[in-house]
Design a protein around this motif. Sequence first.
Motif, PDB file in Angstrom:
ATOM      1  N   PHE A 106      48.320  36.348  32.276  1.00  0.00           N
ATOM      2  CA  PHE A 106      48.957  37.009  33.422  1.00  0.00           C
ATOM      3  C   PHE A 106      49.159  35.975  34.528  1.00  0.00           C
ATOM      4  CE2 PHE A 106      47.178  40.504  31.100  1.00  0.00           C
ATOM      5  CZ  PHE A 106      47.973  41.604  31.385  1.00  0.00           C
ATOM      6  N   THR A 107      50.393  35.766  34.941  1.00  0.00           N
ATOM      7  CA  THR A 107      50.662  34.879  36.064  1.00  0.00           C
ATOM      8  C   THR A 107      50.364  35.605  37.378  1.00  0.00           C
ATOM      9  OG1 THR A 107      52.980  35.552  36.136  1.00  0.00           O
ATOM     10  CG2 THR A 107      52.433  33.662  34.749  1.00  0.00           C
ATOM     11  N   GLU A 108      50.517  34.894  38.482  1.00  0.00           N
ATOM     12  CA  GLU A 108      50.198  35.488  39.779  1.00  0.00           C
ATOM     13  C   GLU A 108      51.115  36.656  40.128  1.00  0.00           C
ATOM     14  OE1 GLU A 108      50.828  32.734  42.917  1.00  0.00           O
ATOM     15  OE2 GLU A 108      52.609  31.842  41.994  1.00  0.00           O
ATOM     16  N   LYS A 109      52.297  36.740  39.493  1.00  0.00           N
ATOM     17  CA  LYS A 109      53.193  37.869  39.717  1.00  0.00           C
ATOM     18  C   LYS A 109      52.796  39.099  38.904  1.00  0.00           C
ATOM     19  CE  LYS A 109      55.910  35.437  42.359  1.00  0.00           C
ATOM     20  NZ  LYS A 109      56.046  35.717  43.808  1.00  0.00           N
ATOM     21  N   ALA A 110      51.966  38.894  37.854  1.00  0.00           N
ATOM     22  CA  ALA A 110      51.611  39.998  36.963  1.00  0.00           C
ATOM     23  C   ALA A 110      50.230  40.560  37.243  1.00  0.00           C
ATOM     24  CB  ALA A 110      51.695  39.544  35.502  1.00  0.00           C
ATOM     25  N   TRP A 111      49.499  40.017  38.228  1.00  0.00           N
ATOM     26  CA  TRP A 111      48.216  40.589  38.638  1.00  0.00           C
ATOM     27  C   TRP A 111      48.012  40.303  40.116  1.00  0.00           C
ATOM     28  CZ3 TRP A 111      43.308  38.027  39.739  1.00  0.00           C
ATOM     29  CH2 TRP A 111      43.402  36.639  39.747  1.00  0.00           C
ATOM     30  N   SER A 112      47.059  40.952  40.720  1.00  0.00           N
ATOM     31  CA  SER A 112      46.861  40.900  42.181  1.00  0.00           C
ATOM     32  C   SER A 112      46.116  39.629  42.580  1.00  0.00           C
ATOM     33  CB  SER A 112      46.084  42.133  42.642  1.00  0.00           C
ATOM     34  OG  SER A 112      44.866  42.241  41.925  1.00  0.00           O
ATOM     35  N   TYR A 113      46.798  38.487  42.451  1.00  0.00           N
ATOM     36  CA  TYR A 113      46.153  37.199  42.758  1.00  0.00           C
ATOM     37  C   TYR A 113      45.889  37.041  44.251  1.00  0.00           C
ATOM     38  CZ  TYR A 113      45.677  32.171  43.419  1.00  0.00           C
ATOM     39  OH  TYR A 113      45.228  30.939  43.794  1.00  0.00           O
ATOM     40  N   ASP A 114      46.901  37.314  45.086  1.00  0.00           N
ATOM     41  CA  ASP A 114      46.747  37.120  46.538  1.00  0.00           C
ATOM     42  C   ASP A 114      45.650  38.022  47.107  1.00  0.00           C
ATOM     43  OD1 ASP A 114      48.802  35.282  46.440  1.00  0.00           O
ATOM     44  OD2 ASP A 114      50.345  36.784  46.851  1.00  0.00           O
ATOM     45  N   VAL A 123      35.458  42.547  43.171  1.00  0.00           N
ATOM     46  CA  VAL A 123      34.853  43.283  42.063  1.00  0.00           C
ATOM     47  C   VAL A 123      35.900  44.066  41.273  1.00  0.00           C
ATOM     48  CG1 VAL A 123      32.571  43.480  43.095  1.00  0.00           C
ATOM     49  CG2 VAL A 123      34.326  45.197  43.624  1.00  0.00           C
ATOM     50  N   ARG A 124      37.174  43.949  41.639  1.00  0.00           N
ATOM     51  CA  ARG A 124      38.225  44.648  40.918  1.00  0.00           C
ATOM     52  C   ARG A 124      39.529  43.865  41.051  1.00  0.00           C
ATOM     53  NH1 ARG A 124      39.326  49.896  44.899  1.00  0.00           N
ATOM     54  NH2 ARG A 124      39.763  48.695  46.795  1.00  0.00           N
ATOM     55  N   LEU A 125      40.459  44.155  40.132  1.00  0.00           N
ATOM     56  CA  LEU A 125      41.762  43.517  40.136  1.00  0.00           C
ATOM     57  C   LEU A 125      42.804  44.504  39.607  1.00  0.00           C
ATOM     58  CD1 LEU A 125      42.284  42.669  36.885  1.00  0.00           C
ATOM     59  CD2 LEU A 125      40.622  40.937  37.500  1.00  0.00           C
ATOM     60  N   GLU A 126      44.062  44.165  39.783  1.00  0.00           N
ATOM     61  CA  GLU A 126      45.160  45.014  39.331  1.00  0.00           C
ATOM     62  C   GLU A 126      46.018  44.240  38.340  1.00  0.00           C
ATOM     63  OE1 GLU A 126      47.335  46.348  42.680  1.00  0.00           O
ATOM     64  OE2 GLU A 126      45.737  47.646  43.456  1.00  0.00           O
ATOM     65  N   VAL A 136      41.506  47.711  37.552  1.00  0.00           N
ATOM     66  CA  VAL A 136      40.426  47.490  36.595  1.00  0.00           C
ATOM     67  C   VAL A 136      39.243  46.894  37.345  1.00  0.00           C
ATOM     68  CG1 VAL A 136      39.749  46.365  34.442  1.00  0.00           C
ATOM     69  CG2 VAL A 136      42.120  47.092  34.766  1.00  0.00           C
ATOM     70  N   TRP A 137      38.053  47.409  37.057  1.00  0.00           N
ATOM     71  CA  TRP A 137      36.834  46.929  37.715  1.00  0.00           C
ATOM     72  C   TRP A 137      36.167  45.844  36.875  1.00  0.00           C
ATOM     73  CZ3 TRP A 137      34.741  48.646  42.446  1.00  0.00           C
ATOM     74  CH2 TRP A 137      35.460  49.667  43.057  1.00  0.00           C
ATOM     75  N   LEU A 138      35.474  44.941  37.579  1.00  0.00           N
ATOM     76  CA  LEU A 138      34.797  43.813  36.930  1.00  0.00           C
ATOM     77  C   LEU A 138      33.295  44.037  36.887  1.00  0.00           C
ATOM     78  CD1 LEU A 138      36.614  40.866  38.759  1.00  0.00           C
ATOM     79  CD2 LEU A 138      37.174  41.770  36.515  1.00  0.00           C
ATOM     80  N   ARG A 139      32.634  43.279  36.017  1.00  0.00           N
ATOM     81  CA  ARG A 139      31.175  43.204  35.972  1.00  0.00           C
ATOM     82  C   ARG A 139      30.746  41.755  36.199  1.00  0.00           C
ATOM     83  NH1 ARG A 139      29.628  46.987  30.686  1.00  0.00           N
ATOM     84  NH2 ARG A 139      30.388  48.976  31.565  1.00  0.00           N
ATOM     85  N   PRO A 140      30.821  41.286  37.450  1.00  0.00           N
ATOM     86  CA  PRO A 140      30.522  39.865  37.722  1.00  0.00           C
ATOM     87  C   PRO A 140      29.062  39.532  37.406  1.00  0.00           C
ATOM     88  CG  PRO A 140      31.644  40.906  39.572  1.00  0.00           C
ATOM     89  CD  PRO A 140      31.192  42.002  38.677  1.00  0.00           C
ATOM     90  N   HIS A 141      28.837  38.271  37.121  1.00  0.00           N
ATOM     91  CA  HIS A 141      27.492  37.790  36.815  1.00  0.00           C
ATOM     92  C   HIS A 141      27.186  36.556  37.664  1.00  0.00           C
ATOM     93  CE1 HIS A 141      29.775  34.936  34.386  1.00  0.00           C
ATOM     94  NE2 HIS A 141      30.328  35.973  33.776  1.00  0.00           N
ATOM     95  N   LYS A 142      26.049  35.943  37.395  1.00  0.00           N
ATOM     96  CA  LYS A 142      25.549  34.862  38.238  1.00  0.00           C
ATOM     97  C   LYS A 142      26.484  33.657  38.243  1.00  0.00           C
ATOM     98  CE  LYS A 142      21.501  31.855  38.791  1.00  0.00           C
ATOM     99  NZ  LYS A 142      20.161  31.509  38.242  1.00  0.00           N
TER     100      LYS A 142
END
Length: 487
Positions: A106-114, A123-126, A136-142
């Motif tokens: 996914f390039t920056e135009k295809a997901w919520s990069y900015d 913790v989430r992205l589009e 979509v929600w993330l499960r970040p780690h250390k």
Amino acid sequence: MLCRAVAVELEVPKGVSKLLYSVESVYLGIVREVVEYAVKNNVLSATQLQGLFYSRYRSEYPDLHAHLIIQAIRQASQIAKSFMERRRKGLANKPYPEVRSVSIRFTEKAWSYDQFVKSIAPVRLELSLPNGRTEVWLRPHKRFWLYWWRVLTGEAELASTLIIKRKANKWYAIFIFKLKPREEELKSIVAFDINENTVAVGKIDLPSTVDKVTDWNRQYLMPQLYMIRTDFGRLARRYEAIRNTIIERLKPHFTLPNGKYVNITDTREFRKRVKHLRERVRKVGRVRHVANELTKTPAIIITEELGDNPQESMIEDVGKSELRHRIKQTPFKAVERAVEDKALEHGSKLFHVSFYRNSRVCPIHFVRLKRTDDWHILKCPVGHYVNRDHASVMNMAWKTTPEAWTKGVWWDLRKNMNWRKYEGKSNPLIPHPIVQYLRAILKTFTASEESPAVLARGKPMNHHRIRNEGGGEETSQKGRRSAKCSY
């Protein structure tokens, strides 16, 4: 810039999972078709392939984001180039590459990069899916938070391309961080030598050793010598025995009518059993362990210049096939690349020195070492024994000093210059009287016990140093008066 990839698991509901599966199937179909066409017609340029296929796939899949189609075509171009290069080297026998799985880019135009970059704790992205923008929600780690802190402090940047990959029915978002090399104060000198089963390390801590006393008394400069066990040779021997056992078990099933056997290593059954051995994974783990151990603190890291393929030069005079196999399986260049990569990340500097006679010369007396009954222990003609691995790392560290550069140039001149050709001739640049004058000075002013050339031991040179040693201002004044009275 250094690149680090971090995979973060996605919390995907059933509806979103179906959309991702549909995008993955379409993406994989595009890659396969474009790869087959590129290899068949020898069209490897991504621009040409995009001009041929973009409008077709855009009209065929109107719900798919345009940038996903472009990325699929570019990924197919990279796969085709890699396959053609391998086939040119004789490493590929199939007419077309077999693309089994892909990672969706996914390039920056295809997901919520900015929006993602501006967030302090993302913790989430589009993602742009067939039904539009989907959250979509993330499960970040250390590890993710470690690199994200560097992004916030300006030490790293987040790449605009996001990779979505499926593994074991779980979806992962792979973020690529571009790190800036650190500039740290170097605190030690580390020399390492890669062997079959160990990595010899010689370490000198600069804050505790580099001072005037060390400069005057070289015998007190003792590096810390130790070994890091890797067991690459033992690992290769073990897996070789396992592979031979698998071959012997499969031989009866692949017997030809004339009594000979098919090449078992090319069969599917052999590859299915060998891929579960995890030999490469264990090697990678040990290589990373060595790199982390050598780059714990910012240091000047010294190693040998191995060349592009060091194994080939090492096995030239080796007759035993088992030893040749173990040497070939030792990842010399992988360790060097891992250390170099980690050194840039932690602020260390890597230097290469010549491999000439590092383990054959005494690091104290600089004379050729003699063999003993033990292959790792050599004897110096002066009378002491030296471990050849420790001698190697100490000689590598010594080669970085100005004294070593001077001797290296002098030895090279002495070896290459024909002295008899210039025998009896004078130097036209330096007049002969000046040469005689310099010779007389050097002959007159020689070092003796009364006037040594180098201080043998550091002593207080003024009253300030006496104060640090335990004396005071009064002691220095009394010393001055007594000195005046004695004259």
